[in-house]
Design an enzyme around this catalytic site. Structure first.
Site, mmCIF file in Angstrom:
data_model
loop_
_atom_site.group_PDB
_atom_site.id
_atom_site.type_symbol
_atom_site.label_atom_id
_atom_site.label_comp_id
_atom_site.label_asym_id
_atom_site.label_seq_id
_atom_site.Cartn_x
_atom_site.Cartn_y
_atom_site.Cartn_z
ATOM 1 N N ALA A 1 35.377 39.909 45.495
ATOM 2 C CA ALA A 1 35.189 39.636 46.920
ATOM 3 C C ALA A 1 33.740 39.329 47.279
ATOM 4 C CB ALA A 1 35.680 40.819 47.739
ATOM 5 N N ASP B 1 43.112 41.028 40.606
ATOM 6 C CA ASP B 1 42.061 41.490 39.693
ATOM 7 C C ASP B 1 42.227 42.946 39.296
ATOM 8 O OD1 ASP B 1 41.293 42.480 42.198
ATOM 9 O OD2 ASP B 1 39.369 41.444 42.236
#
Length: 474
Positions: A11, A227
């Site tokens: 992110a 992820d």
């Protein structure tokens, strides 16, 4: 020996890693690392998806010959294609305010009990269901692709979804392991936009050489495209009696189970059941993570993390504590000022130095981990002998020690690049490496990567009192 590229998008940053996998070999080499983050345009936070795609191609061009490519990323966000396969608009960032109040409107139509019974998912205001229910789905929408699926589509021309990321949308039936047509209909969305789903390890297609400039015939493999799903593959556990924290911008705290836990206790504790590789369930809660510290550093213009951690280690313990999951810490902004405001609202004197602020953040995170881990063990009826901290946060020695102290179990820290390693391992197995199961993959991680152990120190009673102070009124 297999040579594969792991595209691993977090992110706040992305990277393309070259993985080499063979008998007693598991190596990573960074090819390209690049910025990732929100871009505000006319009041909306977007992802710069074309920058990401270009950066991915730049990394892949540096790889040389490849046996495969796999892509993992953060969850919940998506792109929408029109009937000609063109992207409609830039994907919106999950921290954008367009979902404010949407969760409450959806729950009026589909009660929280019904949502949890089907999806087993934690109620988070930015889940895909709420983004779509915000009402900005274009009329011309033909296909919805989660971020890694969109990037794989651009590489191969094949539009499909992958189960671990689909399981984060709150539109996925966790028992049937497919999209929930019922929920999609009840929210008022068209079922036709949701693509066929693939398993981690399936080959999506081969790269388009004219589009990408890459050599023809390279397979793009569906990995655990969320992820955290890839990261949990690389947890170097020797048996099933472990918990994990995938520690980065977010902290994902939980257990790996054979089946989802859909009890009312799990729902009330706001736990989530997300898909894992090989049909496993990641039973976890999202905790805010190092995002709060990252935003403080941004506001301070201070990138000397080592110095901040030294000052934090010297600061008095338990001087001031916050709830890191409080909603005021979700959006980008002046985090030091928000911490000060939070402290005043909870009757505490705000921290007066940067070291004290960092100490406050890390102790508060450790308390949130402790509370989450204990609840997970109780709800899932699972004992834990060791807590594995993986990802970038495993390098934060002070946080790892505080986590061991708070949770009362040894912490094993590492590997740092767990998501990329899990990505590489799933690809290698799909391409013929003889890993019979997750245990075999994890054994290779243990034999090729160093871990650091942190044993609990201090007084458990101090952590009991601190937890009561922060969470006692809940």
């Amino acid at each position: 020996m297999k040579r594969v590229a792991a595209v691993d998008l977090g992110a706040s940053s992305g990277r393309v890693m070259l993985g080499s996998v063979g008998p007693e070999v598991l190596e990573l080499r960074e090819l390209n690392r690049f910025w990732n983050g929100p871009v505000r345009v006319r009041g909306t936070l977007h992802w710069d998806i074309l920058h990401l795609y270009r950066s991915i191609l730049e990394g892949l061009h540096l790889a040389g010959s490849l046996d495969g490519i796999g892509i993992d990323s953060w969850a919940v966000d998506y792109g929408v294609l029109d009937p000609d396969g063109r992207l409609i608009g830039n994907p919106v960032h999950y921290r954008d305010s367009r979902t404010d109040g949407v969760l409450e409107r959806v729950v009026e139509r589909v009660p929280a009990n019904d949502l949890f019974a089907v999806t087993g998912l934690q109620q988070l205001p930015f889940n895909t269901i709420y983004q779509l229910a915000a009402g900005d789905l274009p009329a011309s929408a033909s296909t919805l692709l989660m971020v890694p699926d969109l990037l794989a589509y651009w590489l191969t021309g094949e539009a499909s979804g992958e189960r671990t990321n689909a399981s984060t949308t709150q539109l996925y039936d966790v028992r049937a392991r497919d999209w929930s047509a019922e929920l999609i209909s009840r929210v008022g969305l068209p079922r036709r936009i949701f693509p066929e789903l693939r398993e981690p390890g399936d080959v999506i297609g081969t790269v388009l050489p004219d589009e990408t400039g890459l050599a023809p015939g390279i397979p793009v493999v569906a990995v655990g495209s969320h992820d955290t799903a890839s990261a949990v593959v690389a947890v170097p556990a020797a048996d099933d009696r472990f918990a994990y924290i995938s520690s980065g911008t977010w902290s994902l705290v939980g257990l790996e189970l054979d089946a989802p836990v859909l009890t009312d206790a799990a729902r009330q504790a706001n736990f989530t059941n997300e898909g894992g590789v090989d049909g496993r369930t990641r039973f976890l809660r999202n905790v805010m993570g190092l995002w709060i510290l990252q935003e403080c550093q941004r506001v301070w213009s201070d990138d000397d993390l080592a110095g901040l951690l030294r000052d934090a280690a010297a600061a008095p313990p338990f001087a001031v504590l916050i709830d890191p999951d409080a909603p005021e810490f979700l959006a980008p902004g002046n985090m030091p000022a928000r911490i000060e405001e939070h402290c005043r609202a909870t009757g505490q004197e705000p921290p007066r130095s940067r070291g004290a602020v960092v100490r406050c953040i890390l102790e508060s995170l450790a308390l949130a981990y402790r509370r989450t881990l204990r609840a997970a063990q109780t709800i899932a009826d699972r004992d834990v002998d060791v807590l594995h901290v993986i990802g970038g946060g495993s390098q934060n020695e002070l946080l790892c020690q505080l986590t061991a102290d708070a949770c009362g179990v040894p912490v094993l820290a590492g590997p740092v690049e767990a998501s990329a390693l899990g990505n590489v391992l799933v690809q290698a197995r799909a391409l013929g490496e003889p890993f019979p199961d997750l245990r075999g993959m994890r054994a290779l991680v243990r034999s090729t990567h160093s871990l650091r152990r942190y044993d609990p120190q201090g007084k458990p009673a101090d952590w009991d009192a601190a937890e009561s102070h922060v969470f006692g009124t809940r």
